[in-house]
Design an enzyme around this catalytic site. Structure first.
Site, short mmCIF file in Angstrom:
data_model
loop_
_atom_site.label_atom_id
_atom_site.label_comp_id
_atom_site.label_asym_id
_atom_site.label_seq_id
_atom_site.Cartn_x
_atom_site.Cartn_y
_atom_site.Cartn_z
N GLU A 289 0.82 -1.22 0.00
CA GLU A 289 0.00 0.00 0.00
C GLU A 289 0.85 1.27 0.00
OE1 GLU A 289 -3.17 0.14 2.91
OE2 GLU A 289 -4.33 -1.32 1.79
N HIS A 318 10.34 -26.59 0.33
CA HIS A 318 9.69 -27.69 -0.39
C HIS A 318 8.52 -27.16 -1.22
CE1 HIS A 318 11.97 -30.61 2.03
NE2 HIS A 318 11.97 -29.60 2.87
N LYS A 432 -13.57 0.47 -2.75
CA LYS A 432 -14.56 0.77 -1.70
C LYS A 432 -15.74 1.52 -2.31
CE LYS A 432 -11.41 0.95 2.29
NZ LYS A 432 -10.87 1.75 3.37
#
Ligand code: PA5
Length: 442
Positions: A289, A318, A432
């Site tokens: 951000e 792994h 938003k």
């Protein structure tokens, strides 16, 4: 006091001392700005640097922790918040108390409710309801700087409904709201006589872990918040040092920036501690951000950013290390390692297992992990994959405070080097707005 150690060498980082010096010299005006902001309160965007020295705020949080513990006999703490209003507290809590804390804790369990997710939220609801039925105390800590984040308000309302079912008259005593003074939620809390904790206006979400956002829940689950803040304060001084050799934040920023300029745009934080994974998640948000920006400080479209990834050792050896050592040369790595793991947990001396894996019988798990870390770093070095190491002497509140504060200052320096504002997040606002529109049309 034990301190974190930033281990940079030209050989492993693949950045010369003179390049580091050139970049850190570029940083001097920003360093000056930051130094001036230290000790001058919450006046500007560097306000977060003054949280850890605010003893009045820290005492206020400690008093409220003590009061709520005494009054409510809390068995479950539910922290409702998302992004910067949650990730810092998770990082410190899990690093110090461990990811299996709830399974072991005889006192208080903690649940972080961030996302909108029916299954997860329903499960936490069930667990909290079980406590109510057993007569245990429950505290909701609702954390939102803006006071209007959809996820947080959705989850608050759901838990409030449950709270009202069991505590019809006294529900307000079971809530603490952490927000900006005068946010809509703050005003709601005032009307309802719900206790509030203030986030200073100029302290942004992802820089707020040393404000009541992090300190209140952490204090409740037994983290020594004085030590956390002392650790943070100790690096505020060193990471604004003009003597750049002592300034880990500037050196780290210079390493990342030098590699970014060479085309290495993925920064992996490779943590050799299962309990510290959330530190990587916290840093991922901080970098994502703060540095991923469409425009620079002058408004020119630049579309810059460093892509943060998190790996955990030894598991990810792994999983993705094949890619890291065989794939494109576009990644730089910061290893986070624990220095003195004194735990005596040992592999038993079963000689019949020696033919399966040689040279592990009777050794401590810590010493085997240390050997793996060295092995991985040798492989990175041999294949010329750039890396630095941050060594953590112990998972104490003091060292966590140092690490998080150093990383926040590093990101401020990187923002300066990239020419962007690390304190805003305009593109997050876009989703938003879209969501609000869709909800209005439903
Ligand atoms: O770092 C940030 O600013 C964001 O990640 C916010 O913390 C996040 O969007 C939540 O916002 P709020 O605290 O207003 O609910």
């Amino acid at each position: 006091m034990k301190s974190i150690f930033f281990d940079y060498t030209p050989e492993s980082s693949r950045v010369t001392v003179s390049d580091i010096e050139k970049i850190t010299t570029k940083l001097l005006p920003e360093l000056h700005q930051i130094k001036n902001a230290v000790g001058s309160g919450y006046k500007n965007e560097y306000a977060s640097l003054n949280l850890s020295s605010n003893s009045q705020m820290i005492d206020h949080v400690k008093n409220l922790v003590a009061k709520k513990k005494k009054d409510l006999n809390i068995c479950v703490l539910v922290v409702i918040g998302i992004g910067g209003s949650s990730l810092g507290a998770v990082a410190v809590h899990e690093s110090i108390n461990g990811v299996l804390y709830n399974e072991l804790s005889s006192e208080m369990k903690i649940y972080f409710v961030d996302t909108i997710d029916t299954d997860y939220v329903r499960t936490v609801l069930l667990l909290v309801e079980r406590e109510f039925k057993n007569g245990g105390g429950v505290l909701l800590n609702v954390v939102t700087k803006s006071g209007t984040t959809t996820e947080t308000i959705v989850n608050f309302e759901i838990f409030l409904e449950l709270l009202k079912k069991y505590k019809q008259k006294s529900y307000a005593d079971h809530i603490v709201i952490t927000s900006d003074r005068d946010s809509k939620l703050w005003n709601y809390a005032q009307n309802e006589k719900i206790e509030t904790l203030e986030i200073p206006k100029n302290v942004g979400g992802r820089f707020s872990v040393f404000s009541p956002v992090g300190l209140f829940p952490l204090g409740l689950v037994g983290v020594d918040i004085d030590q956390l803040c002392s650790g943070a304060l100790s690096v505020v001084d060193s990471c604004t040092e003009k003597d750049l050799k002592k300034n880990y934040a500037a050196e780290s920023a210079a390493f990342v920036y030098a590699q970014y300029k060479k085309g290495f745009s993925i920064h992996d934080t490779f943590i050799f501690s299962r309990d510290m994974r959330a530190v990587g998640d916290w840093y991922r948000q901080l970098v994502g951000e703060s540095l991923g920006k469409k425009v620079d400080r002058s408004g020119n479209v630049v579309n810059v950013g460093i892509t943060p990834t998190v790996s955990v050792g030894t598991n990810d050896l792994h999983s993705v290390v094949q890619l890291y050592l065989g794939g494109p040369r576009d990644k730089l790595t910061t290893f986070i390692t624990l220095k003195d793991d004194q735990d005596e947990l040992r592999v038993p001396q079963f000689d019949e297992f020696d033919s399966l894996v040689a040279n592990i019988q009777g050794k401590t798990v810590a010493s085997i992990r240390a050997a793996v870390v060295r092995g991985v770093q040798r492989a990175y070095h041999a294949d010329e994959r750039p890396f630095v190491t941050i060594e953590i002497p112990e998972k104490s509140a003091f060292c966590l405070g140092q690490l998080l504060q150093m990383k926040m200052i590093e990101v401020m320096y990187l923002g300066y080097l990239l020419g962007v504002n690390p304190f805003d997040q305009p593109q997050v606002e876009l989703y938003k707005k879209e969501t609000r529109e869709i909800l209005a049309a439903q």
